[in-house]
Design an enzyme around this catalytic site. Structure first.
Site, mmCIF file in Angstrom:
data_model
loop_
_atom_site.group_PDB
_atom_site.id
_atom_site.type_symbol
_atom_site.label_atom_id
_atom_site.label_comp_id
_atom_site.label_asym_id
_atom_site.label_seq_id
_atom_site.Cartn_x
_atom_site.Cartn_y
_atom_site.Cartn_z
ATOM 1 N N LYS A 164 0.854 -1.185 0.000
ATOM 2 C CA LYS A 164 0.000 0.000 0.000
ATOM 3 C C LYS A 164 0.886 1.230 0.000
ATOM 4 O O LYS A 164 1.834 1.320 0.775
ATOM 5 C CB LYS A 164 -0.870 -0.015 1.246
ATOM 6 C CG LYS A 164 -1.610 1.283 1.498
ATOM 7 C CD LYS A 164 -2.661 1.040 2.550
ATOM 8 C CE LYS A 164 -3.298 2.334 3.002
ATOM 9 N NZ LYS A 164 -4.458 2.043 3.865
ATOM 10 N N LYS A 166 0.939 5.160 0.673
ATOM 11 C CA LYS A 166 0.284 6.365 1.139
ATOM 12 C C LYS A 166 0.619 7.459 0.113
ATOM 13 O O LYS A 166 1.748 7.518 -0.375
ATOM 14 C CB LYS A 166 0.787 6.768 2.529
ATOM 15 C CG LYS A 166 0.626 5.700 3.605
ATOM 16 C CD LYS A 166 -0.796 5.245 3.804
ATOM 17 C CE LYS A 166 -1.653 6.324 4.440
ATOM 18 N NZ LYS A 166 -3.014 5.786 4.799
ATOM 19 N N ASP A 195 -3.539 5.081 -1.160
ATOM 20 C CA ASP A 195 -4.404 5.738 -0.174
ATOM 21 C C ASP A 195 -3.960 7.175 0.057
ATOM 22 O O ASP A 195 -3.044 7.427 0.828
ATOM 23 C CB ASP A 195 -4.368 4.959 1.143
ATOM 24 C CG ASP A 195 -5.277 5.580 2.207
ATOM 25 O OD1 ASP A 195 -6.033 6.518 1.880
ATOM 26 O OD2 ASP A 195 -5.224 5.122 3.361
ATOM 27 N N GLU A 221 -8.044 3.612 -2.203
ATOM 28 C CA GLU A 221 -8.678 3.821 -0.900
ATOM 29 C C GLU A 221 -8.891 5.313 -0.647
ATOM 30 O O GLU A 221 -7.956 6.099 -0.746
ATOM 31 C CB GLU A 221 -7.791 3.218 0.185
ATOM 32 C CG GLU A 221 -8.325 3.428 1.597
ATOM 33 C CD GLU A 221 -7.495 2.692 2.645
ATOM 34 O OE1 GLU A 221 -6.808 1.701 2.290
ATOM 35 O OE2 GLU A 221 -7.518 3.107 3.810
ATOM 36 N N ASP A 246 -12.626 4.433 3.464
ATOM 37 C CA ASP A 246 -12.042 4.338 4.806
ATOM 38 C C ASP A 246 -12.673 5.421 5.683
ATOM 39 O O ASP A 246 -13.614 5.162 6.422
ATOM 40 C CB ASP A 246 -10.521 4.462 4.742
ATOM 41 C CG ASP A 246 -9.882 4.339 6.115
ATOM 42 O OD1 ASP A 246 -10.597 4.061 7.096
ATOM 43 O OD2 ASP A 246 -8.646 4.529 6.243
ATOM 44 N N LYS A 270 -11.985 -0.844 10.654
ATOM 45 C CA LYS A 270 -11.005 -0.636 11.725
ATOM 46 C C LYS A 270 -11.749 -0.555 13.043
ATOM 47 O O LYS A 270 -12.769 0.138 13.118
ATOM 48 C CB LYS A 270 -10.246 0.685 11.518
ATOM 49 C CG LYS A 270 -9.493 0.791 10.225
ATOM 50 C CD LYS A 270 -8.919 2.185 10.055
ATOM 51 C CE LYS A 270 -8.114 2.253 8.755
ATOM 52 N NZ LYS A 270 -7.619 3.621 8.492
ATOM 53 N N GLU A 323 -3.809 -4.811 6.603
ATOM 54 C CA GLU A 323 -2.576 -4.013 6.685
ATOM 55 C C GLU A 323 -2.123 -3.774 8.122
ATOM 56 O O GLU A 323 -1.659 -2.681 8.459
ATOM 57 C CB GLU A 323 -2.786 -2.690 5.964
ATOM 58 C CG GLU A 323 -4.002 -1.948 6.459
ATOM 59 C CD GLU A 323 -4.247 -0.622 5.759
ATOM 60 O OE1 GLU A 323 -4.071 -0.545 4.546
ATOM 61 O OE2 GLU A 323 -4.615 0.325 6.476
#
Ligand code: MN
Length: 371
Positions: A164, A166, A195, A221, A246, A270, A323
């Protein structure tokens, strides 16, 4: 009235490297450790945020809210358990999901220890004993991608099969070039997630994601801000990739709304953003019922929070990805045995409750002095 004693400690833990997001960089990990003592047992929990930019909470606000508002609300209960505990916390204070999740986690741990079984067992039993992990690459804050390249290659060599990136800290064209350069070094079989934490407006997201999809990125994301669900829905229709919520999905109500508006193909679940495991599980159930894939997200936990999340993620029959890298980015922890990773897979703890124990000496050593 239940006899209970609830203690909170802020710890500041050193990390292996900085982790940048679109708007801020994490340089150390500040956690609130919760110890809930009742009937001779101790339940532990962890309050953790990626930063105050995510939901307005920080280690300092979590400690204050838990000590002054949430702990007193529990003392009115006739029995200490997650469901009644969460209801009492919601009656006492609105919002503050991350603080509530820390206390709820301790209630789950306490309940598991009371019955001598893991949290996954309390939820009906695990579907898997280990979970393949998506490695998370820090957002680029400058053009030089040498260290990100080395890190990605090393982790791919260790067995990580998904990565992933960022994004959102650089100008968008520089950011795309950076991700593409690192991505080219990874095997074609690796699943790639990007993301930007809502950093792009809709036209920027559409242009960037078209290019990234053509370069092998499979999951986007939260490309646009959390409130812009209409844009998520349009992107989902326009792009040949999985669009995942998210920040836009923080409750069952959010999840139901995303489903009604056909806005996403996946959701990152989450525990902390949903005020704990119960509401995270409910979100996942709604998603699964609507044909939306569930992905196990992170808020950069230590082994305590990662264990709690892994207990929930282990009971889902299918999992798009996971993750939980937080413990691997810490140089020190406050537990006796950190969570174990083997060949890019997290081993779900099997002991009672979370399956993780505090190390009292380390807790004292890393406890923040000025609170
Ligand atoms: Mn995210």
């Amino acid at each position: 009235m239940t006899e209970l004693q609830l203690e909170t400690t802020i710890v500041d833990l050193p990390t292996t490297r900085e982790h940048a997001f679109a708007t801020s960089t994490l340089r150390q990990r500040s956690l609130v450790i919760v110890q809930l003592r009742s009937e001779g047992l101790i339940g532990i929990g962890e309050g953790v945020v990626p930063g105050p930019w995510w939901a307005g909470e920080s280690a300092e606000t979590m400690k204050l809210v838990i000590d002054k508002l949430l702990a007193p609300s529990l003392s009115e209960l006739s029995a200490l358990a997650p469901r009644a505990g969460l209801a009492a916390m919601h009656r006492a204070v609105s919002g503050n999901h991350f603080a509530k999740a820390a206390v709820e986690m301790a209630l789950w741990d306490l309940t598991g220890k009371r019955f001598g079984c893991s949290i996954a067992d309390l939820l009906g039993g695990a579907c898997r004993t280990d979970i393949p992990i998506t490695w998370s690459i820090s957002a680029a804050v400058e053009d030089d991608c040498t260290s990100a390249l080395a890190e990605a290659e090393q982790r791919a060599g260790e067995g990580f099969g998904a990565f992933k990136f960022k994004m959102g800290a650089l100008a968008v064209d520089d950011d795309i070039a950076y991700v593409t350069q690192v991505r080219e070094k990874l095997a074609d079989v690796a699943t790639i997630v990007v993301d930007p934490n809502g950093a792009w407006d809709e036209p920027t997201a559409l242009r960037a994601l078209r290019e990234l999809a053509a370069n092998g990125v499979r999951i986007a994301e939260q490309p646009v801000p959390r409130w812009n669900v209409s844009a998520l829905a349009r992107l989902r229709q326009s792009l040949d990739m999985i669009v995942m919520a998210d920040e836009s999905a923080q409750s069952s109500h959010d999840m139901a709304d995303l489903l009604r508006r056909d806005a996403v193909t996946a959701v990152s679940v989450k525990l902390p953003k949903a005020a704990g495991l119960l509401q995270a599980a409910a979100m996942a159930d709604i998603a699964i019922a609507g044909g939306i894939a569930v992905y196990g997200g992170t808020t950069m936990e230590s082994s305590i929070g990662a264990a709690a999340s892994a207990q929930l993620y282990s009971v889902w029959p299918t999992l798009l990805g996971c993750e939980l890298v937080g413990p691997l980015l810490l140089r020190e922890e406050v537990v006796t045995e950190p969570i174990c990773y083997r060949a890019g897979r997290l081993q779900v703890p099997s002991g009672p409750g979370l399956g993780i124990d505090l190390d009292d000496d380390k807790l004292r050593f890393y406890a923040r002095a000025d609170v």
